[in-house]
Design a protein around this motif. Sequence first.
Motif, PDB file in Angstrom:
ATOM      1  N   ASP A 225       7.000 -38.529 154.826  1.00 49.23           N
ATOM      2  CA  ASP A 225       7.498 -37.458 155.693  1.00 49.23           C
ATOM      3  C   ASP A 225       8.239 -37.990 156.915  1.00 49.23           C
ATOM      4  OD1 ASP A 225       7.688 -34.616 156.123  1.00 49.23           O
ATOM      5  OD2 ASP A 225       6.320 -34.874 157.825  1.00 49.23           O
ATOM      6  N   GLN A 226       8.418 -39.317 156.994  1.00 52.14           N
ATOM      7  CA  GLN A 226       9.051 -39.914 158.177  1.00 52.14           C
ATOM      8  C   GLN A 226      10.519 -40.213 157.921  1.00 52.14           C
ATOM      9  OE1 GLN A 226       7.410 -43.680 159.429  1.00 52.14           O
ATOM     10  NE2 GLN A 226       8.528 -43.688 161.377  1.00 52.14           N
ATOM     11  N   PHE A 227      11.407 -39.626 158.732  1.00 51.01           N
ATOM     12  CA  PHE A 227      12.845 -39.870 158.624  1.00 51.01           C
ATOM     13  C   PHE A 227      13.285 -40.740 159.796  1.00 51.01           C
ATOM     14  CE2 PHE A 227      17.292 -38.949 159.583  1.00 51.01           C
ATOM     15  CZ  PHE A 227      17.885 -39.112 158.330  1.00 51.01           C
ATOM     16  N   ILE A 228      14.016 -41.815 159.499  1.00 51.37           N
ATOM     17  CA  ILE A 228      14.543 -42.674 160.555  1.00 51.37           C
ATOM     18  C   ILE A 228      15.987 -43.044 160.256  1.00 51.37           C
ATOM     19  CG2 ILE A 228      12.258 -43.671 161.021  1.00 51.37           C
ATOM     20  CD1 ILE A 228      13.387 -46.275 159.726  1.00 51.37           C
ATOM     21  N   GLU A 229      16.716 -43.402 161.311  1.00 48.45           N
ATOM     22  CA  GLU A 229      18.052 -43.972 161.181  1.00 48.45           C
ATOM     23  C   GLU A 229      18.028 -45.328 161.857  1.00 48.45           C
ATOM     24  OE1 GLU A 229      20.792 -41.099 162.757  1.00 48.45           O
ATOM     25  OE2 GLU A 229      20.919 -40.070 160.828  1.00 48.45           O
ATOM     26  N   ALA A 230      18.468 -46.357 161.156  1.00 46.79           N
ATOM     27  CA  ALA A 230      18.437 -47.718 161.680  1.00 46.79           C
ATOM     28  C   ALA A 230      19.855 -48.250 161.804  1.00 46.79           C
ATOM     29  CB  ALA A 230      17.620 -48.616 160.755  1.00 46.79           C
ATOM     30  N   PRO A 231      20.226 -48.775 162.964  1.00 42.78           N
ATOM     31  CA  PRO A 231      21.593 -49.269 163.169  1.00 42.78           C
ATOM     32  C   PRO A 231      21.880 -50.494 162.316  1.00 42.78           C
ATOM     33  CG  PRO A 231      20.206 -49.886 165.017  1.00 42.78           C
ATOM     34  CD  PRO A 231      19.383 -48.966 164.163  1.00 42.78           C
ATOM     35  N   GLY A 232      23.175 -50.700 162.038  1.00 43.61           N
ATOM     36  CA  GLY A 232      23.591 -51.845 161.244  1.00 43.61           C
ATOM     37  C   GLY A 232      23.957 -53.026 162.114  1.00 43.61           C
ATOM     38  N   TYR A 233      24.686 -53.972 161.526  1.00 44.55           N
ATOM     39  CA  TYR A 233      25.078 -55.195 162.202  1.00 44.55           C
ATOM     40  C   TYR A 233      26.582 -55.366 162.128  1.00 44.55           C
ATOM     41  CZ  TYR A 233      20.158 -56.302 162.296  1.00 44.55           C
ATOM     42  OH  TYR A 233      18.808 -56.247 162.545  1.00 44.55           O
ATOM     43  N   ALA A 234      27.171 -55.762 163.242  1.00 44.57           N
ATOM     44  CA  ALA A 234      28.616 -55.986 163.298  1.00 44.57           C
ATOM     45  C   ALA A 234      28.927 -57.346 162.680  1.00 44.57           C
ATOM     46  CB  ALA A 234      29.104 -55.935 164.740  1.00 44.57           C
ATOM     47  N   ILE A 235      29.511 -57.340 161.501  1.00 45.25           N
ATOM     48  CA  ILE A 235      29.835 -58.584 160.802  1.00 45.25           C
ATOM     49  C   ILE A 235      31.306 -58.564 160.395  1.00 45.25           C
ATOM     50  CG2 ILE A 235      27.504 -58.898 159.883  1.00 45.25           C
ATOM     51  CD1 ILE A 235      28.721 -57.829 157.170  1.00 45.25           C
ATOM     52  N   PHE A 251      14.780 -53.466 150.723  1.00 47.23           N
ATOM     53  CA  PHE A 251      13.934 -52.279 150.862  1.00 47.23           C
ATOM     54  C   PHE A 251      12.670 -52.422 150.024  1.00 47.23           C
ATOM     55  CE2 PHE A 251      12.275 -48.339 149.231  1.00 47.23           C
ATOM     56  CZ  PHE A 251      12.127 -47.556 150.371  1.00 47.23           C
ATOM     57  N   VAL A 252      12.821 -52.786 148.758  1.00 47.39           N
ATOM     58  CA  VAL A 252      11.666 -52.906 147.862  1.00 47.39           C
ATOM     59  C   VAL A 252      10.699 -53.968 148.380  1.00 47.39           C
ATOM     60  CG1 VAL A 252      10.971 -53.654 145.540  1.00 47.39           C
ATOM     61  CG2 VAL A 252      12.844 -52.017 145.828  1.00 47.39           C
ATOM     62  N   HIS A 253      11.236 -55.057 148.907  1.00 46.50           N
ATOM     63  CA  HIS A 253      10.405 -56.122 149.471  1.00 46.50           C
ATOM     64  C   HIS A 253       9.507 -55.572 150.586  1.00 46.50           C
ATOM     65  CE1 HIS A 253       9.342 -60.220 150.675  1.00 46.50           C
ATOM     66  NE2 HIS A 253       9.667 -59.914 151.921  1.00 46.50           N
ATOM     67  N   GLY A 254      10.102 -54.828 151.512  1.00 43.00           N
ATOM     68  CA  GLY A 254       9.337 -54.274 152.621  1.00 43.00           C
ATOM     69  C   GLY A 254       8.441 -53.127 152.221  1.00 43.00           C
ATOM     70  N   ALA A 265      13.694 -50.746 157.135  1.00 42.94           N
ATOM     71  CA  ALA A 265      15.114 -50.432 157.294  1.00 42.94           C
ATOM     72  C   ALA A 265      15.868 -51.585 157.916  1.00 42.94           C
ATOM     73  CB  ALA A 265      15.271 -49.172 158.141  1.00 42.94           C
ATOM     74  N   ASP A 266      15.310 -52.192 158.956  1.00 39.49           N
ATOM     75  CA  ASP A 266      15.996 -53.284 159.636  1.00 39.49           C
ATOM     76  C   ASP A 266      16.134 -54.497 158.732  1.00 39.49           C
ATOM     77  OD1 ASP A 266      17.089 -54.434 162.200  1.00 39.49           O
ATOM     78  OD2 ASP A 266      15.469 -55.863 161.818  1.00 39.49           O
ATOM     79  N   PHE A 267      15.073 -54.816 158.002  1.00 40.14           N
ATOM     80  CA  PHE A 267      15.132 -55.969 157.096  1.00 40.14           C
ATOM     81  C   PHE A 267      16.172 -55.741 156.001  1.00 40.14           C
ATOM     82  CE2 PHE A 267      13.742 -58.360 153.338  1.00 40.14           C
ATOM     83  CZ  PHE A 267      13.649 -59.638 153.875  1.00 40.14           C
TER      84      PHE A 267
END
Length: 303
Positions: A225-235, A251-254, A265-267
């Motif tokens: 039930d938890q929704f989050i938005e995680a920022p990306g990386y400038a590459i 994702f599957v790892h975490g 999300a960050d990983f």
Amino acid sequence: MKVICIGEVLWDVFGDQEHLGGASFNFAAHLTKLGHDVAFISAVGNDIRGQRILDRMREMGLSSRYVHCDPDHETGAVSVKVSATGQPQFILHRPAAYDFPQLSHADFHQLFAKPVDLVYFGTLHQVSQTAKALTALLLDHAPSAHKFYDLNLRPNAYDAALVSELMARASIMKMNDEEVVTIAKLFGYPYQSLEKFCRDYADKFGWEAVCITRGSKGCSLLIRDQFIEAPGYAITVADAVGAGDAFAAGFVHGFGAAWPAAKIADFANRVGALIASRHGAIPQWSIEEVETLTTNLQRQEPA
């Protein structure tokens, strides 16, 4: 985790260069790199390209036991053109060997000799009736496993009926933000926001998690039930081929380790960004590079 992955393995052809790929194979390779026990199911042709795939799998430590050698079809290939922003466009050449996977009774028994934690499948492979039937059999034999469906829509390789059927088999869903709009149109859904889309479709299909990749903007996740938005990386993007598959592996790892949603999300964002910064879907990389990415690159906040 013990993971069964069924899908395409092929060569991404960039002009006169070829890189090993296929969404399902990319996912399997990256998840193996992360230390998981991955059984990859597909097929190659009895040709030079097929032998090169089997050789590369051995080098990667990814078992080729479940990769059938098909004498009647050539090893898969796809022509890739990359835009100025690094986004790929694909031209598929089918039928290909990966459309005709086979498992012996001994193979099937070995696959389920230990409990299976997750089964991965995607849309492209399921256009083949042979692949679709085998996937259904695998899903039926792993009732307690997570079912990870990576949408990965390709032109002329899906329809509403197939996508709906596969969504109904999934417990974890992954797509990109452009595919969200495509799905909304495909099913006549009045799209309003990523969060509402995730919640509404999770309720409709009973998903435990939804992953939406957003390129440089990062990702949106709904886990239970938890929704989050995680920022990306400038590459600096070399090419984005395989970045989403690497994200899926992250994702599957975490998720398998029961990390908090924000950490997952960050990983996953970091793994995807690292792959996008290099040429080819399965470049050389290390977990140390993923872990240090946060300090070496500037964060890019979502718009």
